[in-house]
Design a protein around this motif. Structure first.
Motif, mmCIF file in Angstrom:
data_model
loop_
_atom_site.group_PDB
_atom_site.id
_atom_site.type_symbol
_atom_site.label_atom_id
_atom_site.label_comp_id
_atom_site.label_asym_id
_atom_site.label_seq_id
_atom_site.Cartn_x
_atom_site.Cartn_y
_atom_site.Cartn_z
ATOM 1 N N PRO A 94 11.713 -8.670 5.006
ATOM 2 C CA PRO A 94 11.429 -7.847 3.917
ATOM 3 C C PRO A 94 11.448 -9.111 2.609
ATOM 4 C CG PRO A 94 13.302 -7.127 5.196
ATOM 5 C CD PRO A 94 12.666 -8.414 5.751
ATOM 6 N N ASN A 95 11.025 -8.444 1.361
ATOM 7 C CA ASN A 95 11.004 -9.171 0.247
ATOM 8 C C ASN A 95 12.481 -9.933 -0.258
ATOM 9 O OD1 ASN A 95 8.133 -9.911 -1.046
ATOM 10 N ND2 ASN A 95 8.318 -7.817 -0.944
ATOM 11 N N ASN A 155 11.224 -2.087 5.171
ATOM 12 C CA ASN A 155 10.862 -3.065 4.226
ATOM 13 C C ASN A 155 11.614 -3.352 3.199
ATOM 14 O OD1 ASN A 155 7.729 -3.848 4.914
ATOM 15 N ND2 ASN A 155 7.949 -1.627 5.171
ATOM 16 N N LEU A 156 13.015 -2.933 3.497
ATOM 17 C CA LEU A 156 13.967 -3.299 2.398
ATOM 18 C C LEU A 156 14.871 -4.460 3.361
ATOM 19 C CD1 LEU A 156 15.096 0.351 0.878
ATOM 20 C CD2 LEU A 156 13.873 -1.442 -0.084
ATOM 21 N N SER A 157 15.501 -5.178 2.667
ATOM 22 C CA SER A 157 16.433 -6.032 3.099
ATOM 23 C C SER A 157 18.024 -5.244 3.140
ATOM 24 C CB SER A 157 16.456 -7.435 2.394
ATOM 25 O OG SER A 157 17.412 -7.306 0.957
ATOM 26 N N HIS A 195 5.753 -10.982 5.155
ATOM 27 C CA HIS A 195 6.329 -9.509 4.798
ATOM 28 C C HIS A 195 5.451 -8.445 5.115
ATOM 29 C CE1 HIS A 195 8.500 -11.596 2.172
ATOM 30 N NE2 HIS A 195 7.893 -11.879 1.195
ATOM 31 N N ASP A 230 16.334 -11.371 7.881
ATOM 32 C CA ASP A 230 16.819 -10.308 7.073
ATOM 33 C C ASP A 230 18.206 -11.202 6.210
ATOM 34 O OD1 ASP A 230 17.496 -8.116 5.544
ATOM 35 O OD2 ASP A 230 17.343 -6.695 7.300
ATOM 36 N N CYS A 247 17.569 -1.317 11.613
ATOM 37 C CA CYS A 247 16.299 -0.398 11.261
ATOM 38 C C CYS A 247 16.925 0.975 10.943
ATOM 39 C CB CYS A 247 15.218 -0.768 11.896
ATOM 40 S SG CYS A 247 14.569 -2.536 11.705
#
Length: 651
Positions: free
Chosen positions: A34-35, A633-635, A415, A437, A545
């Motif tokens: 993820p970003n 897609n979230l850390s 990403h 992560d 996840c």
């Protein structure tokens, strides 16, 4: 290549903790992240570490770094923009020093004059960067303070001033050697033609008296010429007596003989400043700035030259690919050895090509350059993100070909989950897959390890595969989380009112049985009330996840409970069914006027609407499916911070 990157190599990334981190550079792999977890920082450290026989492609900034387009001409090279920016900065710094005006004041505009004063700097007019870097401004400041306003005369007569002082020293030595004891006995001991020194007994071919007279005459001659020139140079500005001129001239002779201030580097600094001592500090600062720029330019040009050499080594392959994929004639593709760049004359103006088209051409050039090199390792940062689906497949196929057909090691940092899914759909064993992560504790990398049991499933990294993997592992509470997530989807598909009550809060819902598991909304609330980051970090990738997804679902239920606890006893609140978070926000925080909300003043309509995506709220039930793709897609840190933030605002 066998090398494992550990915390030690990543210690320069001070804002992240890589305790226990390991990254094997010896195996082809796709590392999805993820970003905000440190992917780009890791790429930068690897690029700067000087890995042997490794090449790097940062695809996001590749267009700016490697390509220029003007009309139909496309220029491909390495560090193009960086070199241009550095050269422009260098030019501005040099202009600010006014070197040309400075040396013009001292008539140092022709080779002979330059050679007479600064023989070590024959390129004074053309190599102004070198002049500024070589200038000794500290000594020049001392020089300026000692010669005052006589700078032009001093520089133009430097050779004579030095000679004059040297003659004076010779005379002084003669006095000390021959005449000190002879002053009293000269006529008694030495005649006019005496050649024998009465002190040391040495015999000279000429008389001692004539030798002394000649030296004194020479000194007098040089002194007179300098005195005349000096007087003429100052007569318009000063009403100086002969005595003042002689005194000033004596000072200048003394300065000329002082090698501390008349070394060439000091004279250089003095001249390029135009004799203005106030400019010397600026020249010193400029030299410091230029020193940094020159080092950066040298490094950038070395990389440019190395890149170009590799392009030339596979010129035929690159020409063939560009001609085939982009319809460019062979005659319109050329290599410029002077500028170290590849020139492509396009069929239409460069501005008419999309960013994706130009970047694809550039990436194609890079991959062929790597293919033809002796490098064993290629590390790419986000290679497919800016491309459409079709070209994403093309690029991933090229990367797979490098690995499977040519035995290269390719590591992709990305990403984009499509990197994993496309690669797996084309060749399931070409790459290993890992997830990077970040939590508030550290940065970790785990293998994906997702189940492949369903042959009809086209996406390797998807919700169904993750849930199946968690259930296969059979580890609670993650298997329970899967039931809740499946129930969200079932609620949407079947519109089951009982399941709906589990994922909203209008009071305790009791227990709803789903696939043999008892579900209720109070359990969802408890996940947020008792949240600990270990609820996410202790699991495998699939379990993490699932944890992220169920926590985001639970967060909406928890927020609805806070609103219910504040208004659940209001008859008006209970007078109509409020099945969505949107409806509950409208009651507590109406668009017009003040609402009945009596909880924390930090909770506002704007705050809750700002969390719309995170809470996955909308105005109707069908718009509230499981937020898996978003959660994926979230850390961990994103989820952790959001839960803590929302709790702190309400409580």
């Amino acid at each position: 290549m066998e090398r494992v990157i550990t915390q030690k190599e990543l210690s320069s990334i001070g804002h992240l903790n890589f305790d226990g981190f390991e990254m094997d550079l010896g195996k082809p792999q796709i590392i999805w992240a993820p970003n905000g977890v440190g992917k780009s920082s890791i790429y930068r450290v690897l690029e700067e570490s000087g890995l042997d026989r490794a090449q790097f492609i940062a695809c996001d900034g590749m267009r700016e770094e490697f390509v220029r387009g003007a009309k139909r001409n496309l220029i491909i090279g390495s560090h193009i923009e960086e070199i241009e920016e550095l050269e422009l900065s260098r030019e501005k710094i040099v202009e600010s020093c006014g070197v040309s005006d400075g040396i013009k004041r001292f008539s140092l505009t022709n080779k002979n004059n330059i050679k007479a004063v600064l023989p070590s700097f024959p390129s004074l007019k053309t190599d102004q960067v070198g002049d500024i870097l070589a200038a000794d401004t500290e000594s020049a400041a001392l020089l300026a303070s000692r010669i005052g306003e006589s700078g032009v005369f001093f520089v133009s007569h430097l050779a004579q001033l030095k000679d004059c002082h040297e003659v004076a020293e010779d005379v002084e030595r003669l006095k000390e050697s021959y005449l000190q004891s002879a002053l009293k006995h000269l006529r008694r001991c030495v005649g006019d033609d005496a050649r024998d020194c009465p002190v040391c007994g040495n015999r000279s071919e000429r008389s001692i008296a004539s030798l002394l007279d000649e030296r004194l005459a020479e000194l007098q001659h040089i002194g007179k010429l300098l005195s005349r020139d000096f007087a003429e140079s100052n007569i318009a500005n000063k009403d100086m007596s002969l005595e003042d001129i002689e005194k000033e001239l004596a000072v200048l002779c003394e300065v000329a003989a002082d090698t501390r201030v008349t070394n060439e580097e000091s004279l250089l600094a003095y001249c390029i400043s135009g004799g203005d001592a106030t400019k010397l500090d600026h020249i010193k600062d400029s030299a410091d700035a230029l020193s940094v720029i020159e080092a950066q330019l040298k490094a950038a040009k070395e990389k440019r030259n190395a890149f170009y050499a590799r392009l030339k080594a596979c010129a035929d392959e690159i020409k063939g690919v560009i001609a085939l994929k982009f319809g460019v004639a062979d005659k319109d593709i050329s290599f410029d050895d002077d500028l170290c760049q590849l020139n492509v004359k396009l069929p239409r103006n460069a501005s008419e090509y999309s960013t994706g088209e130009i970047t694809l051409m550039l990436l194609t050039v890079h991959l062929n350059e790597f293919r033809a090199s002796d490098a064993e390792l290629l590390i790419l940062d986000d290679p497919i993100t800016s491309f459409d689906a079709a070209n994403q497949y093309v690029i991933m196929f090229d990367l797979i070909r490098l690995v499977k057909d040519e035995g290269k090691c390719v590591i992709v940092l990305t990403h984009n989950t499509n990197c994993v899914n496309i690669a797996d759909s084309q060749h399931a064993t070409a790459f290993r897959y890992a997830n990077l992560d970040r939590s508030s504790t550290n940065v970790q990398m785990l293998p994906l390890g997702i189940a492949r049991s369903n042959p009809d499933r086209h996406r390797y990294l998807c919700f169904e595969s993750l849930c199946e993997t968690v259930e296969r592992n059979g580890c609670r509470p993650y298997t329970t989380y899967v039931k809740y997530l499946k129930a969200v989807s079932a609620r949407e598909e079947k519109m089951d009112p009982q399941l709906h009550s589990v994922f909203h809060y209008n009071g305790p819902s009791g227990s709803v049985t789903f696939e043999g598991e008892s579900l209720d909304n109070d359990f969802m609330v408890s996940l947020i009330d008792n949240f600990d980051v270990k609820d996410i970090t202790d699991g495998t990738f699939a379990e993490r996840c699932v944890s992220k997804a169920v926590l985001l679902t639970a967060l909406r239920v928890w927020v609805e409970k806070q609103i219910f606890d504040c208004h659940g006893c209001d008859p008006q609140y209970l007078s109509q069914e409020r099945t969505t978070l949107q409806q509950k926000i409208e009651y507590a925080f109406p668009r017009e006027g003040n609402g009945p909300w009596s909880g924390s003043p930090k909770v506002t309509r704007g705050y809750l609407m700002g969390k719309k995506v995170m809470l996955n709220q909308a105005s109707h039930e069908a718009a509230q499916p499981i937020p898996f793709e978003y959660a994926l897609n979230l850390s961990i840190l994103d989820v952790e911070n959001t839960i803590q933030d929302i709790k702190s605002v309400f409580l």
